[in-house]
Each structure stands twice: as structure tokens, then as C-alpha cells.
Write an enzyme that holds these catalytic residues in place. Structure first.
Site, PDB file in Angstrom:
ATOM      1  N   CYS A   1      -4.431 -43.698  19.980  1.00 46.71           N
ATOM      2  CA  CYS A   1      -3.224 -43.839  20.817  1.00 46.71           C
ATOM      3  C   CYS A   1      -3.137 -45.211  21.491  1.00 46.71           C
ATOM      4  O   CYS A   1      -2.067 -45.595  21.964  1.00 46.71           O
ATOM      5  CB  CYS A   1      -3.171 -42.738  21.867  1.00 46.71           C
ATOM      6  SG  CYS A   1      -3.042 -41.101  21.139  1.00 46.71           S
TER       7      CYS A   1
ATOM      8  N   HIS B   1       1.980 -45.212  27.512  1.00 48.60           N
ATOM      9  CA  HIS B   1       1.774 -44.310  26.370  1.00 48.60           C
ATOM     10  C   HIS B   1       2.270 -42.924  26.792  1.00 48.60           C
ATOM     11  O   HIS B   1       2.007 -42.471  27.900  1.00 48.60           O
ATOM     12  CB  HIS B   1       0.287 -44.261  26.014  1.00 48.60           C
ATOM     13  CG  HIS B   1      -0.053 -43.192  25.032  1.00 48.60           C
ATOM     14  ND1 HIS B   1       0.663 -43.005  23.872  1.00 48.60           N
ATOM     15  CD2 HIS B   1      -1.017 -42.229  25.038  1.00 48.60           C
ATOM     16  CE1 HIS B   1       0.150 -41.988  23.197  1.00 48.60           C
ATOM     17  NE2 HIS B   1      -0.872 -41.498  23.892  1.00 48.60           N
TER      18      HIS B   1
ATOM     19  N   ASN C   1       3.754 -36.808  21.833  1.00 47.50           N
ATOM     20  CA  ASN C   1       2.786 -37.907  21.722  1.00 47.50           C
ATOM     21  C   ASN C   1       2.816 -38.447  20.287  1.00 47.50           C
ATOM     22  O   ASN C   1       2.356 -37.778  19.364  1.00 47.50           O
ATOM     23  CB  ASN C   1       1.391 -37.384  22.081  1.00 47.50           C
ATOM     24  CG  ASN C   1       0.330 -38.471  22.058  1.00 47.50           C
ATOM     25  OD1 ASN C   1       0.554 -39.556  21.523  1.00 47.50           O
ATOM     26  ND2 ASN C   1      -0.820 -38.176  22.620  1.00 47.50           N
TER      27      ASN C   1
HETATM   28  N1  ACO Z   1       0.711 -22.157  24.461  1.00 43.61           N
HETATM   29  C1  ACO Z   1       0.373 -21.170  25.287  1.00 43.61           C
HETATM   30  N2  ACO Z   1      -0.863 -21.030  25.819  1.00 43.61           N
HETATM   31  C2  ACO Z   1      -1.766 -21.960  25.499  1.00 43.61           C
HETATM   32  C3  ACO Z   1      -1.488 -23.036  24.628  1.00 43.61           C
HETATM   33  C4  ACO Z   1      -0.188 -23.109  24.102  1.00 43.61           C
HETATM   34  N3  ACO Z   1       0.205 -24.114  23.266  1.00 43.61           N
HETATM   35  N4  ACO Z   1      -2.591 -23.774  24.493  1.00 43.61           N
HETATM   36  C5  ACO Z   1      -3.534 -23.230  25.257  1.00 43.61           C
HETATM   37  N5  ACO Z   1      -3.055 -22.124  25.862  1.00 43.61           N
HETATM   38  C6  ACO Z   1      -3.725 -21.216  26.782  1.00 43.61           C
HETATM   39  C7  ACO Z   1      -5.230 -21.234  26.606  1.00 43.61           C
HETATM   40  O1  ACO Z   1      -5.610 -20.350  25.559  1.00 43.61           O
HETATM   41  C8  ACO Z   1      -5.697 -20.779  27.950  1.00 43.61           C
HETATM   42  O2  ACO Z   1      -5.554 -19.390  28.037  1.00 43.61           O
HETATM   43  P1  ACO Z   1      -6.677 -18.481  28.804  1.00 43.61           P
HETATM   44  O3  ACO Z   1      -6.639 -18.960  30.229  1.00 43.61           O
HETATM   45  O4  ACO Z   1      -6.169 -17.100  28.601  1.00 43.61           O
HETATM   46  O5  ACO Z   1      -7.960 -18.807  28.117  1.00 43.61           O
HETATM   47  C9  ACO Z   1      -4.687 -21.382  28.899  1.00 43.61           C
HETATM   48  O6  ACO Z   1      -3.507 -21.683  28.112  1.00 43.61           O
HETATM   49  C10 ACO Z   1      -5.151 -22.659  29.569  1.00 43.61           C
HETATM   50  O7  ACO Z   1      -5.720 -23.488  28.556  1.00 43.61           O
HETATM   51  P2  ACO Z   1      -6.315 -24.882  28.919  1.00 43.61           P
HETATM   52  O8  ACO Z   1      -6.815 -25.525  27.672  1.00 43.61           O
HETATM   53  O9  ACO Z   1      -7.263 -24.718  30.073  1.00 43.61           O
HETATM   54  O10 ACO Z   1      -5.014 -25.637  29.378  1.00 43.61           O
HETATM   55  P3  ACO Z   1      -4.857 -26.916  30.297  1.00 43.61           P
HETATM   56  O11 ACO Z   1      -4.248 -26.503  31.576  1.00 43.61           O
HETATM   57  O12 ACO Z   1      -6.079 -27.764  30.316  1.00 43.61           O
HETATM   58  O13 ACO Z   1      -3.754 -27.715  29.477  1.00 43.61           O
HETATM   59  C11 ACO Z   1      -3.524 -29.537  27.938  1.00 43.61           C
HETATM   60  C12 ACO Z   1      -4.035 -28.107  28.139  1.00 43.61           C
HETATM   61  C13 ACO Z   1      -2.012 -29.536  28.112  1.00 43.61           C
HETATM   62  C14 ACO Z   1      -3.869 -29.957  26.518  1.00 43.61           C
HETATM   63  C15 ACO Z   1      -4.183 -30.456  28.989  1.00 43.61           C
HETATM   64  O14 ACO Z   1      -5.566 -30.292  29.002  1.00 43.61           O
HETATM   65  C16 ACO Z   1      -3.858 -31.890  28.706  1.00 43.61           C
HETATM   66  O15 ACO Z   1      -2.724 -32.302  28.817  1.00 43.61           O
HETATM   67  N6  ACO Z   1      -4.855 -32.721  28.375  1.00 43.61           N
HETATM   68  C17 ACO Z   1      -4.608 -34.114  28.004  1.00 43.61           C
HETATM   69  C18 ACO Z   1      -4.527 -34.131  26.535  1.00 43.61           C
HETATM   70  C19 ACO Z   1      -3.692 -35.216  25.943  1.00 43.61           C
HETATM   71  O16 ACO Z   1      -2.710 -35.649  26.467  1.00 43.61           O
HETATM   72  N7  ACO Z   1      -4.136 -35.620  24.762  1.00 43.61           N
HETATM   73  C20 ACO Z   1      -3.421 -36.553  23.967  1.00 43.61           C
HETATM   74  C21 ACO Z   1      -4.335 -37.470  23.261  1.00 43.61           C
HETATM   75  S1  ACO Z   1      -5.191 -38.501  24.371  1.00 43.61           S
HETATM   76  C22 ACO Z   1      -4.014 -39.419  25.057  1.00 43.61           C
HETATM   77  O17 ACO Z   1      -3.059 -39.734  24.387  1.00 43.61           O
HETATM   78  C23 ACO Z   1      -4.162 -39.780  26.454  1.00 43.61           C
END
Ligand code: ACO
Length: 326
Positions: free
Chosen positions: A114, A252, A282
Site C-alpha cells: 500500500c 492512503h 483500499n
Molecule cells: N462482517 C461482519 N462481521 C465481521 C466481519 C465482516 N466483514 N469481519 C469480521 N467480523 C466479525 C468477527 O468475526 C468478530 O466477531 P466475534 O466478535 O463474534 O468474534 C467481530 O466482527 C470483530 O472482529 P475483529 O476482527 O475484532 O474486528 P475489528 O473491530 O478489529 O475490525 C478491521 C476489523 C476493520 C479489519 C480492523 O481491524 C481494521 O480496520 N484494521 C486495519 C486493517 C487495514 O486497514 N488494512 C489494510 C491494509 S494495511 C493499510 O493499508 C494501512
């Protein structure tokens, strides 16, 4: 006299196929509410079957050349930031070189996920300042939809496809005015110790496949907030500037909550941030030039505006660039 590198044109391309959060909810166990509340994403574009990264890159490049008022024959350097090249080799950049009718200079790809656009811009800025090259195309182009694991709903909803390009030209200026125009500075970093937080589990030397995206979401979120705050402050300090001096933050576009955190750190008004994550998701290396081109086309970014661009991605890699537009 001294050589500086100036951003003189931009262009972008998004594939026609738009996929909304609700469309995804018909395919996997997710919802518009879950995706939007955690990321700010409403929709993304997916490339059609047979539409490859170089096809997206070519259209973005042609639009940027036309915007800058130059042709493929004027170009002597092409650097493409991409994680999803058409082929394992040669570089996507040489395909773009052929298709824009450029027959000289050098063309190669940069792999910084990215952060690919910022890394490519940093390399091109340095190369132009040597005096060896005059007119460069810096392209960010990715088709991350090809790397999605539909068994992993946490990552599958985050990414889209697209391409953005800028023309960067070497210009001779009076030494006294070198800090007032063009690319002021770039800052790039990597930490390979954090490789396993975000990677694609394939490759020509291991599985002979391209694999799927694997991500430790919460840790990536935490590192993004920390590293982006650190690198934007580094860029400002290097130029003796503060957040209020910036006309536009062009970040980004991974997650609106990560962008909000950088904006807070910079103490910038929210209406000075170019935000496209809701429409593009993204798009990896493409996200910054896509956002830049949108803001330029809408007349929001004007000639002479001071831009702060920043990104973080797999590697981990992260970086920032400060530049005056036009
Ligand atoms: N739809 C519905 N529920 C979902 C989904 C989905 N797509 N994905 C995960 N869940 C559920 C999980 O199963 C979990 O359920 P549980 O509590 O029953 O186990 C719950 O939602 C919470 O899951 P987490 O993984 O803890 O969710 P979090 O609040 O951390 O959010 C996310 C996930 C959005 C990916 C977050 O961690 C994030 O934004 N991280 C940054 C990632 C990013 O931007 N990466 C891009 C590449 S790097 C860059 O470009 C910077």
C-alpha cells in the site's frame, strides 16, 4: 541553479464494475453496517475478467500525460508501484512503456504494497534530481480483488481495484527558491520484523501461486496509527512546517478511522482531507493518486497548494511526501 522535481499532471482509472457492501452481504456473512462503521467503506470497483493491472495503469497514465500536456515520447522514466503485476516478470511498467509509445529511458516496478506510490515517488524524485532523467510517470496500480480470500470476511470486504498516475518533471530553479516548489521531501521506512502481520501466502519461489491476503487487523490498525503519525511529523519537521501549513492531506485510503487519527494528530480541519475510501475501498498503491486526481478534477486542489501524502502497507512499509501541486 538546482534541479527540482515537479508534479505536472495526474490521471486515474477505476474499473466499471461497482460492488456495494450490500452486494457483498449477498455473497458472504457481512453487512453494510459492519463494514461502514469499522472502515468508512460503502463500495469498491473490481476489474473485469481479462482486465489486468497494466490495463488500469495504462488508462491512468494516458490521462496523466494528457493533463500534463506531454506525450509518451517525452517520457524517459516509468515506475509502477504494484503488488499485483500482470506477470511474475517482466515488470508491469515495461508494458505501460510499450503501450504509451515510449522507446527510451527506464521502466520498472516497485513492491511496497500500500506504500508503493510513496516509495515510487521517492525513487523518482531522487532520480530526477540527478539530472539523468527529465520526464517521469509514477503510477500506483493494483487489482487486489484477485488476492481476496472469500473464506475470510475480515479482509475480503476491505479492498478494491484501480490505478492512479502522476507526471513528474525535472525543472531547473534558482537555488534560493528550491524549497518553495515541487516535491519538498519524501520519507520512507520499512520493518521486516512485522512481515507476518500482513502478507500474501503465496509466491513464485514458494507455492508457485499468488496466494491470498492474510492480515492481523487489530495489530495493523495500531501500527498504522503510530507509524503514520510519526512519518507525517517527520515530514513536517524536515521542512520546518506545521499541520496548519498543509492545504490538503491526501492519505492512503485504507480505513476512515486510521485517517481520522492522523488528521487529529496534525490538528487539521476535516474539510482539508481528501477522502475517497467510501467509494474506492483500499486500492493499495493506487489509492493516493486516485484521491489526488479526484480532488484535482473537482477543482479542490489548486496550483501551488501544499500536499501531504502518506501511506502504510505490508512489509511493514510506510512513508510520506510533501509537495506543491502544479
Ligand atoms: N462482517 C461482519 N462481521 C465481521 C466481519 C465482516 N466483514 N469481519 C469480521 N467480523 C466479525 C468477527 O468475526 C468478530 O466477531 P466475534 O466478535 O463474534 O468474534 C467481530 O466482527 C470483530 O472482529 P475483529 O476482527 O475484532 O474486528 P475489528 O473491530 O478489529 O475490525 C478491521 C476489523 C476493520 C479489519 C480492523 O481491524 C481494521 O480496520 N484494521 C486495519 C486493517 C487495514 O486497514 N488494512 C489494510 C491494509 S494495511 C493499510 O493499508 C494501512
Amino acid at each position: 541553479m538546482e534541479i527540482i522535481s515537479k508534479l505536472t499532471g495526474c490521471g486515474s482509472y477505476l474499473p466499471q464494475n461497482v460492488v456495494t457492501n450490500s452486494d457483498l452481504a449477498k455473497k458472504i456473512d457481512t453487512s453494510d453496517e459492519w463494514i461502514f462503521s469499522r472502515t468508512g467503506i460503502k463500495q469498491r470497483h473490481y476489474a473485469a475478467v481479462g482486465e489486468n493491472t497494466s490495463d488500469l495503469a495504462l488508462i491512468a497514465a494516458e490521462r496523466a500525460l494528457s493533463h500534463a500536456g506531454v506525450t509518451g515520447q517525452d517520457v524517459d522514466l516509468i515506475v509502477v508501484g504494484t503488488t499485483t503485476p500482470d506477470r511474475t516478470f517482466p515488470a508491469t511498467a515495461v508494458k505501460v512503456q510499450k503501450n504509451i509509445g515510449c522507446v527510451r529511458g527506464a521502466a520498472f516496478d516497485v513492491q511496497a504494497v500500500c506504500s508503493g506510490f510513496i516509495f515510487a515517488l521517492s525513487i523518482v524524485d531522487s532520480m530526477l534530481k540527478t539530472g539523468q532523467f527529465k520526464t517521469a510517470l509514477v503510477i500506483g496500480a493494483d487489482t487486489l480483488s484477485r488476492l481476496l480470500n472469500w473464506e475470510d470476511r475480515t479482509t475480503a470486504v476491505l479492498f478494491g481495484d484501480g490505478a492512479g498516475a502522476v507526471v513528474v518533471q525535472a525543472v531547473e530553479v534558482d537555488t534560493r527558491s528550491r524549497n518553495e516548489d515541487g516535491i519538498l521531501s519524501t520519507h520512507i521506512h520499512s520493518d521486516g520484523n512485522l512481515e507476518n502481520l500482513l502478507y500474501c501466502d503465496g509466491g513464485p519461489s514458494t507455492t508457485q501461486t499468488s496466494g491470498f491476503i492474510t492480515m492481523a487487523g487489530k495489530e495493523i490498525f495500531r501500527h498504522a496509527v503510530t507509524n503514520l503519525a510519526s512519518v507525517v511529523m517527520e515530514a513536517l519537521a524536515a521542512n520546518n512546517l506545521k499541520g496548519s501549513d498543509i492545504d490538503w492531506l491526501v492519505p492512503h485510503q485504507a480505513n476512515k478511522r486510521i485517517i481520522d487519527s492522523t488528521v487529529k494528530k496534525l490538528k487539521m480541519p476535516k474539510d482539508k482531507v481528501v477522502l475517497t475510501v467510501q467509494d474506492h475501498a483500499n486500492t493499495s498503491a493506487a489509492s493516493i493518486p486516485l484521491a489526488l486526481d479526484q480532488a484535482v478534477c473537482e477543482g479542490r486542489i489548486q496550483q501551488g497548494d501544499l500536499l501531504l501524502m502518506e501511506a502504510m502497507g505490508g512489509g511493514l512499509t510506510w512513508g510520506a511526501a510533501l509537495a506543491r501541486w502544479g
